[in-house]
Write an enzyme that holds these catalytic residues in place. Sequence first.
Site, mmCIF file in Angstrom:
data_model
loop_
_atom_site.group_PDB
_atom_site.id
_atom_site.type_symbol
_atom_site.label_atom_id
_atom_site.label_comp_id
_atom_site.label_asym_id
_atom_site.label_seq_id
_atom_site.Cartn_x
_atom_site.Cartn_y
_atom_site.Cartn_z
ATOM 1 N N SER A 1 37.298 -20.837 76.680
ATOM 2 C CA SER A 1 38.638 -20.276 76.869
ATOM 3 C C SER A 1 39.678 -21.372 77.083
ATOM 4 O O SER A 1 39.357 -22.482 77.518
ATOM 5 C CB SER A 1 38.600 -19.359 78.099
ATOM 6 O OG SER A 1 39.875 -19.116 78.589
ATOM 7 N N TYR B 1 36.936 -18.739 87.449
ATOM 8 C CA TYR B 1 36.768 -18.437 86.012
ATOM 9 C C TYR B 1 37.088 -19.682 85.187
ATOM 10 O O TYR B 1 36.341 -20.059 84.282
ATOM 11 C CB TYR B 1 37.697 -17.269 85.646
ATOM 12 C CG TYR B 1 37.739 -16.967 84.167
ATOM 13 C CD1 TYR B 1 36.659 -16.364 83.526
ATOM 14 C CD2 TYR B 1 38.869 -17.278 83.395
ATOM 15 C CE1 TYR B 1 36.699 -16.091 82.161
ATOM 16 C CE2 TYR B 1 38.915 -17.002 82.040
ATOM 17 C CZ TYR B 1 37.829 -16.412 81.429
ATOM 18 O OH TYR B 1 37.871 -16.150 80.076
HETATM 19 N N1 LIG Z 1 40.100 -11.352 76.077
HETATM 20 C C1 LIG Z 1 40.644 -12.541 76.245
HETATM 21 O O1 LIG Z 1 41.875 -12.686 76.273
HETATM 22 C C2 LIG Z 1 39.777 -13.769 76.379
HETATM 23 C C3 LIG Z 1 40.405 -15.018 76.412
HETATM 24 C C4 LIG Z 1 39.615 -16.155 76.515
HETATM 25 C C5 LIG Z 1 38.247 -16.058 76.574
HETATM 26 N N2 LIG Z 1 37.673 -14.816 76.573
HETATM 27 C C6 LIG Z 1 36.218 -14.765 76.699
HETATM 28 O O2 LIG Z 1 35.687 -13.916 75.700
HETATM 29 C C7 LIG Z 1 34.501 -13.298 76.181
HETATM 30 C C8 LIG Z 1 34.615 -11.785 75.971
HETATM 31 O O3 LIG Z 1 35.781 -11.335 76.622
HETATM 32 P P1 LIG Z 1 36.367 -9.871 76.356
HETATM 33 O O4 LIG Z 1 37.791 -9.910 76.726
HETATM 34 O O5 LIG Z 1 35.971 -9.392 75.023
HETATM 35 O O6 LIG Z 1 35.574 -9.050 77.475
HETATM 36 P P2 LIG Z 1 35.463 -7.467 77.706
HETATM 37 O O7 LIG Z 1 36.340 -6.713 76.751
HETATM 38 O O8 LIG Z 1 35.678 -7.253 79.158
HETATM 39 O O9 LIG Z 1 33.941 -7.174 77.349
HETATM 40 C C9 LIG Z 1 32.968 -7.785 78.126
HETATM 41 C C10 LIG Z 1 31.601 -7.380 77.651
HETATM 42 O O10 LIG Z 1 30.647 -7.981 78.552
HETATM 43 C C11 LIG Z 1 29.894 -6.952 79.183
HETATM 44 N N3 LIG Z 1 29.619 -7.275 80.569
HETATM 45 C C12 LIG Z 1 30.518 -7.410 81.562
HETATM 46 N N4 LIG Z 1 29.888 -7.710 82.713
HETATM 47 C C13 LIG Z 1 28.574 -7.746 82.432
HETATM 48 C C14 LIG Z 1 27.411 -8.003 83.202
HETATM 49 N N5 LIG Z 1 27.496 -8.237 84.507
HETATM 50 N N6 LIG Z 1 26.209 -7.968 82.598
HETATM 51 C C15 LIG Z 1 26.102 -7.699 81.275
HETATM 52 N N7 LIG Z 1 27.175 -7.447 80.490
HETATM 53 C C16 LIG Z 1 28.393 -7.464 81.063
HETATM 54 C C17 LIG Z 1 30.762 -5.718 79.107
HETATM 55 O O11 LIG Z 1 29.916 -4.602 79.277
HETATM 56 P P3 LIG Z 1 30.425 -3.188 79.879
HETATM 57 O O12 LIG Z 1 30.836 -2.429 78.661
HETATM 58 O O13 LIG Z 1 29.230 -2.658 80.563
HETATM 59 O O14 LIG Z 1 31.569 -3.488 80.802
HETATM 60 C C18 LIG Z 1 31.362 -5.888 77.721
HETATM 61 O O15 LIG Z 1 30.437 -5.528 76.733
HETATM 62 C C19 LIG Z 1 34.354 -13.721 77.636
HETATM 63 O O16 LIG Z 1 33.488 -14.814 77.719
HETATM 64 C C20 LIG Z 1 35.756 -14.150 78.014
HETATM 65 O O17 LIG Z 1 35.755 -15.109 79.049
HETATM 66 C C21 LIG Z 1 38.389 -13.680 76.468
#
Ligand SMILES: NC(=O)c1ccc[n+]([C@@H]2O[C@H](COP(=O)([O-])OP(=O)(O)OC[C@H]3O[C@@H](n4cnc5c(N)ncnc54)[C@H](OP(=O)(O)O)[C@@H]3O)[C@@H](O)[C@H]2O)c1
Length: 321
Positions: free
Chosen positions: A196, A208
């Site tokens: 990130s 984070y």
């Molecule tokens: N979105 C952004 O702006 C952004 C920016 C920079 C980096 N990232 C990185 O991209 C990645 C994905 O982010 P996202 O925004 O797509 O996340 P998200 O929409 O919150 O989705 C997270 C996923 O991880 C699962 N999860 C959460 N906690 C968990 C746990 N304790 N054990 C197993 N599974 C779990 C969730 O399952 P449930 O459905 O059960 O909740 C969901 O499938 C992350 O590494 C994040 O740091 C995101």
Amino acid sequence: MDISNWTTTLSTIGLATLSYLSYKLTRQASIYLLPSKLQRYNTSNKNWALVTGATDGIGFGFCQELCSRGFNVILHGRNREKLVQRATELNTAFPERKTGIVVLDAVGMNDGVDDIAEQVRDIIGNEGQGQGRLSVLVNNVGGEKRPSVTLGTLKYADVDATIDKNARFMAQITRVLLPLLSEGQGRSGLILNVSSLSQYGLPYICIYSATKGFVDSFTKALEAECSAERCGVEVMGLRVGEVKSAGYDVESTLFVPLARTLAKAALDRVGCGKVIVWAYFWHWLQGLSFEVMPRWVLMHATIGRMMAIKKRGEEKAFKRQ
Ligand SMILES: NC(=O)c1ccc[n+]([C@@H]2O[C@H](COP(=O)([O-])OP(=O)(O)OC[C@H]3O[C@@H](n4cnc5c(N)ncnc54)[C@H](OP(=O)(O)O)[C@@H]3O)[C@@H](O)[C@H]2O)c1
């Protein structure tokens, strides 16, 4: 040296610097035009990819994109019902592809993570003769449940949960699955670690932010180790800016892509020759500002953004009451 010689020397240095910077920038930008080499990990069109945190957001975007590019997919998550539902959605959209699920909470995990290798072998083995093998691991699970708060207001469990979800689980599952990924011939496996913009060290998401620094260092170290050991596994870190996802519900713009758009861009970068890469072109442009702008300007802007996120979260919580 007289004044005219001095001016000429300075102009030459200036021009050389400008040419060098233009060359570097053009080279960096050119990777967004290169064709993806992802298919080298699915030459039989039967191989499998495992995506962590696959039930929503970028993780599910990766599953959709991998299926559309001919991979069978194992979805990892913590909620069995949601995993089955998402796997069914993929089976409907891509009937020629196979899916499997692995259930394990990334937070508070124990040595049960070692069982994942056996579960993966079972899923792939159950498909009968001539099945493919696990050739791609996408370490995507992560995020911050309590963004925009100061470190001192977090509880012991909050800190550990963020470290587990973003760093420990990735390290453990990679350790467990590396032997499977390196089982094939030549370049047999690919590991993609989702990092990130916050790896630059951003306020109000200290833990984070630090875990994403871990992701980048882990990626570089493992890539060097795999090269030295010739284990046939390519390791890449994907830097990501803001993305509209389940966990980060903001308006989508050119600079804030949808989760699947980000996943597509990330897979398009495979084989670009860089260990750490900005997955999405417009995030790369944003990332440049972190290289060239004074830190105080960037922190000022970041703090403004963090306060806006905090306010939006509070408004949402108020509406839910
Ligand atoms: N979105 C952004 O702006 C952004 C920016 C920079 C980096 N990232 C990185 O991209 C990645 C994905 O982010 P996202 O925004 O797509 O996340 P998200 O929409 O919150 O989705 C997270 C996923 O991880 C699962 N999860 C959460 N906690 C968990 C746990 N304790 N054990 C197993 N599974 C779990 C969730 O399952 P449930 O459905 O059960 O909740 C969901 O499938 C992350 O590494 C994040 O740091 C995101």
